[in-house]
Design an enzyme around this catalytic site. Sequence first.
Site, PDB file in Angstrom:
ATOM      1  N   TYR A 132      42.039  -1.641  11.333  1.00 43.45           N
ATOM      2  CA  TYR A 132      40.970  -2.458  11.924  1.00 43.45           C
ATOM      3  C   TYR A 132      41.391  -3.911  12.135  1.00 43.45           C
ATOM      4  O   TYR A 132      40.727  -4.661  12.859  1.00 43.45           O
ATOM      5  CB  TYR A 132      39.682  -2.396  11.076  1.00 43.45           C
ATOM      6  CG  TYR A 132      39.813  -2.905   9.654  1.00 43.45           C
ATOM      7  CD1 TYR A 132      39.873  -4.265   9.364  1.00 43.45           C
ATOM      8  CD2 TYR A 132      39.875  -2.020   8.596  1.00 43.45           C
ATOM      9  CE1 TYR A 132      39.998  -4.731   8.073  1.00 43.45           C
ATOM     10  CE2 TYR A 132      39.987  -2.471   7.284  1.00 43.45           C
ATOM     11  CZ  TYR A 132      40.060  -3.828   7.024  1.00 43.45           C
ATOM     12  OH  TYR A 132      40.191  -4.278   5.748  1.00 43.45           O
ATOM     13  N   GLU A 133      42.499  -4.322  11.511  1.00 44.25           N
ATOM     14  CA  GLU A 133      42.983  -5.691  11.738  1.00 44.25           C
ATOM     15  C   GLU A 133      43.615  -5.822  13.121  1.00 44.25           C
ATOM     16  O   GLU A 133      43.943  -6.921  13.564  1.00 44.25           O
ATOM     17  CB  GLU A 133      44.026  -6.068  10.670  1.00 44.25           C
ATOM     18  CG  GLU A 133      43.444  -6.176   9.270  1.00 44.25           C
ATOM     19  CD  GLU A 133      44.522  -6.450   8.230  1.00 44.25           C
ATOM     20  OE1 GLU A 133      44.991  -7.598   8.169  1.00 44.25           O
ATOM     21  OE2 GLU A 133      44.879  -5.522   7.480  1.00 44.25           O
TER      22      GLU A 133
HETATM   23  O1  LIG Z   1      41.832   0.206   1.132  1.00 44.52           O
HETATM   24  P1  LIG Z   1      41.840  -1.179   0.646  1.00 44.52           P
HETATM   25  O2  LIG Z   1      42.908  -2.029   1.251  1.00 44.52           O
HETATM   26  O3  LIG Z   1      41.871  -1.252  -0.865  1.00 44.52           O
HETATM   27  O4  LIG Z   1      40.466  -1.869   1.110  1.00 44.52           O
HETATM   28  C1  LIG Z   1      39.188  -1.262   1.171  1.00 44.52           C
HETATM   29  O5  LIG Z   1      38.253  -2.300   1.044  1.00 44.52           O
HETATM   30  C2  LIG Z   1      37.961  -2.851   2.344  1.00 44.52           C
HETATM   31  C3  LIG Z   1      36.452  -2.837   2.530  1.00 44.52           C
HETATM   32  O6  LIG Z   1      35.808  -3.584   1.564  1.00 44.52           O
HETATM   33  C4  LIG Z   1      38.641  -1.951   3.366  1.00 44.52           C
HETATM   34  O7  LIG Z   1      39.817  -2.546   3.805  1.00 44.52           O
HETATM   35  C5  LIG Z   1      38.917  -0.708   2.563  1.00 44.52           C
HETATM   36  O8  LIG Z   1      40.000   0.036   3.047  1.00 44.52           O
END
Ligand SMILES: O=P(O)(O)O[C@H]1O[C@H](CO)[C@@H](O)[C@H]1O
Length: 330
Positions: A129-130
């Site tokens: 999503y980035e």
């Molecule tokens: O998966 P990580 O990087 O831990 O991050 C999780 O937390 C974020 C949402 O709060 C999203 O990026 C999700 O994937």
Amino acid sequence: MAPINANDINDAKAFMPAKKVLPEVETDGANGNGNGNGNGNSPKGYSYETLLEIANFLLSRISVKPHIGIICGSGMGSLAETIQEPVSILYEDIPNFPVSTVEGHHGQLVFGKINDIPVMAMQGRFHYYEGYPLWKCCLPVRVMKLIGIKTLIATNAAGGLNPSYKIGDIMIVKDHINMMGFAGNNPLHGPNDERFGPRFPPMSKAYNYEYRKVAREIAKELNIDNIVREGVYTCLGGPNFETVAELNMLKMVGVDAVGMSTVHEVITARHCDLNVFALSLITNECVTSYDNNDEANHEEVLDVGRMRQDILRKFVSKLVERFAQIETNH
Ligand SMILES: O=P(O)(O)O[C@H]1O[C@H](CO)[C@@H](O)[C@H]1O
């Protein structure tokens, strides 16, 4: 009809709706599904040689080769603070490396030792999503492989969908459902480079059985087995959190925890034959009823990461120690 000329076109523009200015995202220039190399020229991603250059750049900065790679999830960057004799390298200082754009992802690699085992941690990961194509989100995993890493420990923050899960639980990932892959978005999309792995890698044993067993033993030793679960993770593209209907659908197909990462990293890691262990910190309970007024939010995700940081650090330190033992015994 008379032929049109450039001036006609300019006149015609006055009657057209204003063109939307879209943010720049990286696509492969072919079908726009974001699997390409970001410059619109090729669906391949970076070449083996470019990844080797990144690996060699990093090796030139460190004196001991790491054996275990760790990816720190949202709000879990403090895992890297357990690393002794740390050497930190900012992503922005690494040629051809992406940069972190999400709060709770610091944006640096940390090399050093945990319990005397040489490790490398990503304090900050990359998400689809980035605006990064999946292959680019997973580029650091291939760099880890080239550096000599044998084992990947991926951590993430996730919403708990299994009704028995509580906020603060730690879920050992036993399997995943690649929802983005169902729609054709896969980090291995495009020509295959056999130097990394086969065209059709198996995924039925993606999450190492022996590591999972050892992790459950460690949970008992640390007296945290009451908060340690084992379940199925799925990754959605994000960045929005899920609707009630989406979550109910995922629950029905056997998902225990939902996030926006990890799956593509694990696919890339297994493709190049890294041993994989993954865990999810349950940071919120998924809302599966319209009567529930709770709403997921990133602040809560980061707070729970902070709340659980001591336990996670102890758990991951032990995992590193025992996984390294397993590797030397093989
Ligand atoms: O998966 P990580 O990087 O831990 O991050 C999780 O937390 C974020 C949402 O709060 C999203 O990026 C999700 O994937």
